[in-house]
Design a protein around this motif. Structure first.
Motif, PDB file in Angstrom:
ATOM      1  N   GLU A  62       0.696  -1.108   0.166  1.00  0.00           N
ATOM      2  CA  GLU A  62       0.134  -0.067   0.065  1.00  0.00           C
ATOM      3  C   GLU A  62       0.955   1.454  -0.096  1.00  0.00           C
ATOM      4  N   SER A 104      -7.994   0.706  -4.065  1.00  0.00           N
ATOM      5  CA  SER A 104      -6.729   1.028  -3.071  1.00  0.00           C
ATOM      6  C   SER A 104      -5.910  -0.345  -2.398  1.00  0.00           C
ATOM      7  N   SER A 105      -6.687  -1.431  -2.433  1.00  0.00           N
ATOM      8  CA  SER A 105      -6.108  -2.625  -2.004  1.00  0.00           C
ATOM      9  C   SER A 105      -5.238  -3.164  -2.720  1.00  0.00           C
ATOM     10  N   GLY A 107      -2.982  -2.280  -4.913  1.00  0.00           N
ATOM     11  CA  GLY A 107      -1.611  -1.705  -5.069  1.00  0.00           C
ATOM     12  C   GLY A 107      -1.384  -1.019  -6.246  1.00  0.00           C
TER      13      GLY A 107
END
Length: 112
Positions: A62, A104-105, A107
């Motif tokens: 992240e 967002s998760s 990457g």
């Protein structure tokens, strides 16, 4: 280390060890990324690629996402919309929230 409320003071030895380990980690990461380059220039994308491919570096995914262009992002969103197209307004809002959380998760960082 000093920002932790349980720690009153940090001695010079532990501070040195943490500094040295950090230096070795960054050096190793840079060397691994440099192996994958075709030129003599090491860029963010090379390091991000190593982070995304190595499971032991999962904690950095992240922090160092792959960067994509806006056009690539639009293509990705169009494919997602084609897979799970919903006609209900409430489900559309939920779907867009899910897509943004998936992005967002996953990457990925979007470049303009």
């Amino acid at each position: 280390m000093k920002s932790s409320p349980e720690v009153d003071a940090v001695g010079p030895e532990p501070l040195y060890v943490v500094t040295k380990v950090t230096e070795l980690f960054v050096t190793d990461l840079a060397k691994r990324a440099y192996k994958n380059t075709k030129s003599n220039l090491l860029e963010y994308k090379h390091i991000a690629e190593v982070v995304q491919e190595d499971d032991t570096l999962d904690f950095l995914r992240e922090i160092m996402p792959r960067k994509i262009t806006v056009s690539q992002y639009k293509e990705l969103m169009a494919r997602k919309a084609a897979r799970g197209d919903r006609s209900d307004d409430d489900s559309t809002e939920e779907s867009s929230e899910e897509e943004s959380s998936e992005e967002s998760s996953s990457g990925v960082e979007i470049l303009e």
